[in-house]
Design a protein around this motif. Structure first.
Motif, PDB file in Angstrom:
ATOM      1  N   ALA A 139      57.884 161.640  36.716  1.00  0.00           N
ATOM      2  CA  ALA A 139      56.989 160.691  36.043  1.00  0.00           C
ATOM      3  C   ALA A 139      55.530 160.987  36.392  1.00  0.00           C
ATOM      4  O   ALA A 139      54.651 160.933  35.523  1.00  0.00           O
ATOM      5  CB  ALA A 139      57.358 159.260  36.420  1.00  0.00           C
ATOM      6  N   ALA A 140      55.242 161.332  37.642  1.00  0.00           N
ATOM      7  CA  ALA A 140      53.875 161.673  38.065  1.00  0.00           C
ATOM      8  C   ALA A 140      53.414 162.963  37.388  1.00  0.00           C
ATOM      9  O   ALA A 140      52.273 163.062  36.927  1.00  0.00           O
ATOM     10  CB  ALA A 140      53.802 161.802  39.585  1.00  0.00           C
ATOM     11  N   MET A 141      54.303 163.931  37.317  1.00  0.00           N
ATOM     12  CA  MET A 141      53.982 165.197  36.650  1.00  0.00           C
ATOM     13  C   MET A 141      53.654 164.943  35.180  1.00  0.00           C
ATOM     14  O   MET A 141      52.668 165.449  34.652  1.00  0.00           O
ATOM     15  CB  MET A 141      55.167 166.158  36.758  1.00  0.00           C
ATOM     16  CG  MET A 141      54.979 167.472  36.023  1.00  0.00           C
ATOM     17  SD  MET A 141      56.540 168.372  35.845  1.00  0.00           S
ATOM     18  CE  MET A 141      57.309 167.458  34.502  1.00  0.00           C
ATOM     19  N   ARG A 142      54.451 164.122  34.531  1.00  0.00           N
ATOM     20  CA  ARG A 142      54.220 163.793  33.125  1.00  0.00           C
ATOM     21  C   ARG A 142      52.929 162.997  32.946  1.00  0.00           C
ATOM     22  O   ARG A 142      52.230 163.148  31.943  1.00  0.00           O
ATOM     23  CB  ARG A 142      55.407 163.017  32.570  1.00  0.00           C
ATOM     24  CG  ARG A 142      56.655 163.873  32.461  1.00  0.00           C
ATOM     25  CD  ARG A 142      57.873 163.092  32.018  1.00  0.00           C
ATOM     26  NE  ARG A 142      57.602 162.383  30.783  1.00  0.00           N
ATOM     27  CZ  ARG A 142      58.120 161.182  30.493  1.00  0.00           C
ATOM     28  NH1 ARG A 142      58.941 160.587  31.339  1.00  0.00           N
ATOM     29  NH2 ARG A 142      57.836 160.599  29.347  1.00  0.00           N
ATOM     30  N   ARG A 143      52.589 162.163  33.911  1.00  0.00           N
ATOM     31  CA  ARG A 143      51.351 161.378  33.821  1.00  0.00           C
ATOM     32  C   ARG A 143      50.123 162.286  33.865  1.00  0.00           C
ATOM     33  O   ARG A 143      49.131 162.031  33.186  1.00  0.00           O
ATOM     34  CB  ARG A 143      51.277 160.335  34.926  1.00  0.00           C
ATOM     35  CG  ARG A 143      50.137 159.350  34.703  1.00  0.00           C
ATOM     36  CD  ARG A 143      50.137 158.196  35.689  1.00  0.00           C
ATOM     37  NE  ARG A 143      51.441 157.593  35.793  1.00  0.00           N
ATOM     38  CZ  ARG A 143      52.137 157.497  36.939  1.00  0.00           C
ATOM     39  NH1 ARG A 143      51.620 157.935  38.071  1.00  0.00           N
ATOM     40  NH2 ARG A 143      53.325 156.935  36.947  1.00  0.00           N
ATOM     41  N   VAL A 144      50.186 163.361  34.651  1.00  0.00           N
ATOM     42  CA  VAL A 144      49.076 164.317  34.658  1.00  0.00           C
ATOM     43  C   VAL A 144      48.879 164.863  33.249  1.00  0.00           C
ATOM     44  O   VAL A 144      47.775 164.881  32.715  1.00  0.00           O
ATOM     45  CB  VAL A 144      49.324 165.481  35.657  1.00  0.00           C
ATOM     46  CG1 VAL A 144      48.240 166.539  35.540  1.00  0.00           C
ATOM     47  CG2 VAL A 144      49.400 164.958  37.082  1.00  0.00           C
ATOM     48  N   ARG A 145      49.962 165.275  32.628  1.00  0.00           N
ATOM     49  CA  ARG A 145      49.907 165.787  31.254  1.00  0.00           C
ATOM     50  C   ARG A 145      49.435 164.702  30.289  1.00  0.00           C
ATOM     51  O   ARG A 145      48.595 164.936  29.439  1.00  0.00           O
ATOM     52  CB  ARG A 145      51.282 166.308  30.853  1.00  0.00           C
ATOM     53  CG  ARG A 145      51.351 166.805  29.417  1.00  0.00           C
ATOM     54  CD  ARG A 145      52.121 165.771  28.624  1.00  0.00           C
ATOM     55  NE  ARG A 145      52.363 166.212  27.261  1.00  0.00           N
ATOM     56  CZ  ARG A 145      52.294 165.401  26.245  1.00  0.00           C
ATOM     57  NH1 ARG A 145      51.961 164.152  26.395  1.00  0.00           N
ATOM     58  NH2 ARG A 145      52.563 165.821  25.037  1.00  0.00           N
ATOM     59  N   ASN A 146      49.973 163.498  30.409  1.00  0.00           N
ATOM     60  CA  ASN A 146      49.590 162.408  29.499  1.00  0.00           C
ATOM     61  C   ASN A 146      48.117 162.042  29.650  1.00  0.00           C
ATOM     62  O   ASN A 146      47.433 161.819  28.653  1.00  0.00           O
ATOM     63  CB  ASN A 146      50.464 161.186  29.728  1.00  0.00           C
ATOM     64  CG  ASN A 146      51.893 161.409  29.279  1.00  0.00           C
ATOM     65  OD1 ASN A 146      52.194 162.344  28.547  1.00  0.00           O
ATOM     66  ND2 ASN A 146      52.791 160.553  29.739  1.00  0.00           N
ATOM     67  N   PHE A 149      46.205 164.891  27.945  1.00  0.00           N
ATOM     68  CA  PHE A 149      46.332 164.945  26.497  1.00  0.00           C
ATOM     69  C   PHE A 149      45.813 163.694  25.799  1.00  0.00           C
ATOM     70  O   PHE A 149      45.194 163.771  24.747  1.00  0.00           O
ATOM     71  CB  PHE A 149      47.787 165.195  26.099  1.00  0.00           C
ATOM     72  CG  PHE A 149      47.956 165.380  24.622  1.00  0.00           C
ATOM     73  CD1 PHE A 149      47.530 166.545  24.012  1.00  0.00           C
ATOM     74  CD2 PHE A 149      48.500 164.388  23.832  1.00  0.00           C
ATOM     75  CE1 PHE A 149      47.665 166.732  22.638  1.00  0.00           C
ATOM     76  CE2 PHE A 149      48.640 164.559  22.464  1.00  0.00           C
ATOM     77  CZ  PHE A 149      48.218 165.733  21.872  1.00  0.00           C
ATOM     78  N   HIS A 150      46.050 162.544  26.369  1.00  0.00           N
ATOM     79  CA  HIS A 150      45.675 161.292  25.716  1.00  0.00           C
ATOM     80  C   HIS A 150      44.298 160.787  26.127  1.00  0.00           C
ATOM     81  O   HIS A 150      43.971 159.635  25.889  1.00  0.00           O
ATOM     82  CB  HIS A 150      46.736 160.221  25.971  1.00  0.00           C
ATOM     83  CG  HIS A 150      48.060 160.576  25.387  1.00  0.00           C
ATOM     84  ND1 HIS A 150      48.276 160.659  24.030  1.00  0.00           N
ATOM     85  CD2 HIS A 150      49.234 160.904  25.972  1.00  0.00           C
ATOM     86  CE1 HIS A 150      49.520 161.012  23.814  1.00  0.00           C
ATOM     87  NE2 HIS A 150      50.123 161.172  24.969  1.00  0.00           N
ATOM     88  N   GLY A 151      43.518 161.634  26.748  1.00  0.00           N
ATOM     89  CA  GLY A 151      42.126 161.288  27.010  1.00  0.00           C
ATOM     90  C   GLY A 151      41.858 160.631  28.335  1.00  0.00           C
ATOM     91  O   GLY A 151      40.733 160.247  28.609  1.00  0.00           O
ATOM     92  N   GLY A 152      42.848 160.496  29.184  1.00  0.00           N
ATOM     93  CA  GLY A 152      42.650 159.842  30.466  1.00  0.00           C
ATOM     94  C   GLY A 152      41.882 160.688  31.473  1.00  0.00           C
ATOM     95  O   GLY A 152      41.567 160.221  32.552  1.00  0.00           O
ATOM     96  N   LYS A 153      41.585 161.916  31.135  1.00  0.00           N
ATOM     97  CA  LYS A 153      40.873 162.778  32.065  1.00  0.00           C
ATOM     98  C   LYS A 153      39.384 162.846  31.757  1.00  0.00           C
ATOM     99  O   LYS A 153      38.680 163.655  32.313  1.00  0.00           O
ATOM    100  CB  LYS A 153      41.480 164.187  32.067  1.00  0.00           C
ATOM    101  CG  LYS A 153      42.848 164.213  32.722  1.00  0.00           C
ATOM    102  CD  LYS A 153      42.729 163.854  34.176  1.00  0.00           C
ATOM    103  CE  LYS A 153      44.072 163.625  34.815  1.00  0.00           C
ATOM    104  NZ  LYS A 153      43.990 162.755  35.953  1.00  0.00           N
TER     105      LYS A 153
END
Length: 191
Positions: A139-146, A149-153
């Motif tokens: 879930a943490a790995m996927r959150r990095v990607r999310n 991709f979804h603008g959280g960075k």
């Protein structure tokens, strides 16, 4: 309105226009976006490892669906069935192997925050506690990607840690691919 212009004197062989955005195709087939008054410079803030993570996650998710870890999402859209994959193919044995890996530490000890919206549409960040299972690690790995991709960075509180989070996520993916031959075969496209 869409129209094409062929310009034999330009290094860009074909120009085509959709609305106010002009797109140029280069000799090598690349696409260059241009638009008056739009500044695309913020997109350059994504580190190369972030771009690499996005590409690898894209292929990983394809491979997971390809080997049968697929479930229907909203409107019957094919989605990865992460929970089933993690439980059936990785499980406790994989967790025991990876939980002490230094390269996974940023995801395990201080996983990325989750971007959330309140009832008024205001964005906030929610901290996550240390990871204590393989399900939480994935879930943490996927959150990095999310987040990427979804603008959280963009403008997030984890900005100073993004490089570490990208590398940790890439490490976990590499370990998964080394562990699961069927997934690795599909990911590689070598059948």
């Amino acid at each position: 309105m869409k129209y094409f212009i062929i310009d034999p004197l330009s290094p860009y062989k074909i120009h085509y226009h959709i609305g106010m955005v002009s797109r140029r195709l280069t000799d090598s087939g690349g696409l260059v976006l241009t638009a008056q008054g739009v500044n695309y410079s913020k997109t350059e803030e994504v580190l190369d490892d972030g771009i690499r993570l996005f590409k690898i996650m894209m292929r990983l998710e394809f491979a997971l669906k390809d080997i049968g870890f697929c479930t229907p999402g909203r409107r019957q859209v094919a989605e990865v069935h992460w929970e089933r994959y993690v439980n059936e193919r990785l499980g406790l044995a994989f967790w025991e192997k990876i939980k002490d890996a230094a390269d996974a530490e940023p995801l395990i000890e201080t996983p990325p925050m989750k971007q959330i919206a309140d009832n008024y549409g205001n964005l906030h960040w929610r901290k996550s506690g240390a990871v204590s299972s393989i399900q939480e690690l994935i879930a943490a790995m996927r959150r990095v990607r999310n987040n990427l991709f979804h603008g959280g960075k963009s403008g997030d509180p984890d900005a100073d840690r993004n490089a570490m989070l990208y590398l940790a996520a890439l490490f976990v993916i590499d370990q998964i691919l080394q562990e699961d031959e069927g997934l690795r075969t599909s990911f590689s496209g070598i059948y």
